[in-house]
Write a protein that holds these residues in place. Structure first.
Motif, mmCIF file in Angstrom:
data_model
loop_
_atom_site.group_PDB
_atom_site.id
_atom_site.type_symbol
_atom_site.label_atom_id
_atom_site.label_comp_id
_atom_site.label_asym_id
_atom_site.label_seq_id
_atom_site.Cartn_x
_atom_site.Cartn_y
_atom_site.Cartn_z
ATOM 1 N N UNK A 130 1.136 0.996 -8.907
ATOM 2 C CA UNK A 130 1.654 2.224 -8.314
ATOM 3 C C UNK A 130 0.624 2.871 -7.401
ATOM 4 N N UNK A 131 1.113 3.591 -6.414
ATOM 5 C CA UNK A 131 0.314 4.522 -5.602
ATOM 6 C C UNK A 131 -0.910 3.858 -4.971
ATOM 7 N N UNK A 132 -0.662 3.073 -3.946
ATOM 8 C CA UNK A 132 -1.745 2.504 -3.168
ATOM 9 C C UNK A 132 -1.568 2.935 -1.718
ATOM 10 N N UNK A 133 -2.654 3.313 -1.063
ATOM 11 C CA UNK A 133 -2.591 3.743 0.325
ATOM 12 C C UNK A 133 -2.264 2.561 1.226
ATOM 13 N N UNK A 134 -1.398 2.794 2.185
ATOM 14 C CA UNK A 134 -0.936 1.719 3.052
ATOM 15 C C UNK A 134 -2.073 0.992 3.778
ATOM 16 N N UNK A 135 -3.050 1.697 4.391
ATOM 17 C CA UNK A 135 -4.123 0.961 5.072
ATOM 18 C C UNK A 135 -4.905 0.046 4.131
ATOM 19 N N UNK A 136 -5.137 0.498 2.897
ATOM 20 C CA UNK A 136 -5.858 -0.330 1.922
ATOM 21 C C UNK A 136 -5.019 -1.550 1.559
ATOM 22 N N UNK A 137 -3.735 -1.333 1.347
ATOM 23 C CA UNK A 137 -2.850 -2.446 1.008
ATOM 24 C C UNK A 137 -2.809 -3.467 2.135
ATOM 25 N N UNK A 138 -2.617 -2.995 3.358
ATOM 26 C CA UNK A 138 -2.510 -3.937 4.471
ATOM 27 C C UNK A 138 -3.802 -4.723 4.673
ATOM 28 N N UNK A 139 -4.941 -4.065 4.547
ATOM 29 C CA UNK A 139 -6.221 -4.754 4.677
ATOM 30 C C UNK A 139 -6.361 -5.846 3.628
ATOM 31 N N UNK A 140 -5.956 -5.532 2.399
ATOM 32 C CA UNK A 140 -6.028 -6.514 1.316
ATOM 33 C C UNK A 140 -5.096 -7.683 1.573
ATOM 34 N N UNK A 141 -3.883 -7.396 2.008
ATOM 35 C CA UNK A 141 -2.912 -8.462 2.234
ATOM 36 C C UNK A 141 -3.333 -9.380 3.373
ATOM 37 N N UNK A 142 -3.965 -8.823 4.402
ATOM 38 C CA UNK A 142 -4.466 -9.689 5.469
ATOM 39 C C UNK A 142 -5.525 -10.644 4.939
ATOM 40 N N UNK A 143 -6.330 -10.187 4.002
ATOM 41 C CA UNK A 143 -7.354 -11.059 3.416
ATOM 42 C C UNK A 143 -6.744 -12.229 2.654
ATOM 43 N N UNK A 144 -5.499 -12.058 2.201
ATOM 44 C CA UNK A 144 -4.828 -13.103 1.432
ATOM 45 C C UNK A 144 -3.624 -13.655 2.192
ATOM 46 N N UNK A 145 -3.716 -13.665 3.517
ATOM 47 C CA UNK A 145 -2.602 -14.126 4.351
ATOM 48 C C UNK A 145 -2.201 -15.555 4.019
ATOM 49 N N UNK A 146 -3.161 -16.441 3.843
ATOM 50 C CA UNK A 146 -2.842 -17.842 3.561
ATOM 51 C C UNK A 146 -2.042 -17.980 2.271
ATOM 52 N N UNK A 147 -2.450 -17.276 1.227
ATOM 53 C CA UNK A 147 -1.734 -17.304 -0.045
ATOM 54 C C UNK A 147 -0.306 -16.796 0.127
ATOM 55 N N UNK A 148 -0.163 -15.646 0.765
ATOM 56 C CA UNK A 148 1.150 -15.011 0.872
ATOM 57 C C UNK A 148 2.129 -15.835 1.709
ATOM 58 N N UNK A 149 1.610 -16.562 2.696
ATOM 59 C CA UNK A 149 2.492 -17.339 3.560
ATOM 60 C C UNK A 149 2.781 -18.734 3.026
ATOM 61 N N UNK A 150 1.818 -19.348 2.347
ATOM 62 C CA UNK A 150 1.917 -20.776 2.075
ATOM 63 C C UNK A 150 2.057 -21.161 0.614
ATOM 64 N N UNK A 151 1.995 -20.195 -0.296
ATOM 65 C CA UNK A 151 2.164 -20.511 -1.702
ATOM 66 C C UNK A 151 3.613 -20.307 -2.119
ATOM 67 N N UNK A 152 4.265 -21.373 -2.534
ATOM 68 C CA UNK A 152 5.652 -21.288 -2.939
ATOM 69 C C UNK A 152 5.867 -20.703 -4.318
ATOM 70 N N UNK A 153 4.800 -20.228 -4.946
ATOM 71 C CA UNK A 153 4.902 -19.572 -6.261
ATOM 72 C C UNK A 153 4.521 -18.099 -6.196
ATOM 73 N N UNK A 154 4.301 -17.560 -5.009
ATOM 74 C CA UNK A 154 3.885 -16.167 -4.865
ATOM 75 C C UNK A 154 4.855 -15.396 -3.977
ATOM 76 N N UNK A 155 5.279 -14.240 -4.449
ATOM 77 C CA UNK A 155 6.081 -13.323 -3.656
ATOM 78 C C UNK A 155 5.537 -11.917 -3.814
ATOM 79 N N UNK A 156 5.889 -11.039 -2.893
ATOM 80 C CA UNK A 156 5.410 -9.659 -2.959
ATOM 81 C C UNK A 156 6.520 -8.713 -2.511
ATOM 82 N N UNK A 157 6.572 -7.559 -3.145
ATOM 83 C CA UNK A 157 7.494 -6.500 -2.754
ATOM 84 C C UNK A 157 6.712 -5.201 -2.622
ATOM 85 N N UNK A 158 7.015 -4.443 -1.604
ATOM 86 C CA UNK A 158 6.396 -3.136 -1.378
ATOM 87 C C UNK A 158 7.526 -2.117 -1.347
#
Length: 232
Positions: A130-158
């Motif tokens: 709960x309650x994460x600032x958008x800039x912090x979230x986006x920065x973190x997600x960019x760091x894990x771009x490969x995982x989020x795009x290419x792992x067929x066992x990982x999904x995310x909802x915001x």
């Protein structure tokens, strides 16, 4: 591409046993290992590039393509219909579109990570922050771009429960928006030249296969920690 997820998944996955065996009607049943490997290496269908997360059936019952359509999710608990936008975008645009979509949710959001690592077909675990600032979230997600795009066992909802609206980048790398008044999300899809095609079929609507590997399992654990999701 990494080892195959230990099941063949389709829209009836919840009814499948956990065994690795291919169902009798599977398009993969009679093909050779060589043909299977060649099929799994194909990531381009016309102008559409798949991520490494998922591949369509061998007989291409659904050919991957870009576009979006309008749907409705039936909330049985509240007996309401929730508007839905479902979209498929080519790999090179997918992360940018996702980031633009989640920005519409506001400066502070909640995050759900979905994982099916180590689970049988049709089952997964959801982890909530709960309650994460958008800039912090986006920065973190960019760091894990490969995982989020290419792992067929990982999904995310915001999501923003106050709106309420939710944006998903699911295990199949489809973009899904839930909630009332989705016009701003539709505008973003239009700006990225995703055509509205109400007849479009997505890879989830036919047999398909997921892919993952051990490095993605480790990366998922790192992402959990970065987002403050210590347990299941």
């Amino acid at each position: 591409m990494g080892f195959l997820k230990s099941f063949f998944d389709d829209v009836f996955a919840d009814e499948r046993p956990a065994a690795v065996s291919v169902p009798p009607t599977s398009s993969f049943e009679q093909i050779s290992e060589r043909d299977l490997e060649a099929h799994l290496q194909v990531d381009r269908y016309g102008d559409f590039l798949l991520t490494g997360a998922v591949r369509p059936s061998f007989n291409l019952e659904v050919v991957p393509t870009a576009g979006y359509r309008h749907d409705v999710y039936r909330d049985e608990e509240n007996r309401t219909d929730v508007p839905v936008l479902m979209a498929a975008a080519s790999r090179e645009y997918l992360m940018d579109i996702f980031m633009e979509l989640i920005e519409q949710l506001g400066p502070t959001v909640d995050v759900v990570l979905e994982t099916s690592h180590g689970h049988r077909a049709g089952h997964h675990t959801d982890l909530y922050r709960e309650h994460i600032d958008m800039p912090i979230l986006q920065s973190t997600l960019w760091d894990f771009e490969d995982l989020l795009l290419n792992d067929g066992c990982t999904g995310i909802a915001v999501l923003n429960p106050k709106v309420p609206q939710e944006i998903q980048l699911d295990e199949h790398k489809l973009l899904i928006a839930y909630g009332a008044n989705l016009s701003s999300y539709e505008e973003i899809l239009d700006e990225h030249q995703l055509p509205c095609r109400e007849e479009i079929r997505f890879i989830t609507e036919a047999e398909h296969v997921h892919s993952s590997n051990e490095s993605y399992v480790r990366e998922f654990e790192e992402l959990k920690m970065r987002l403050g999701m210590d347990g299941e």
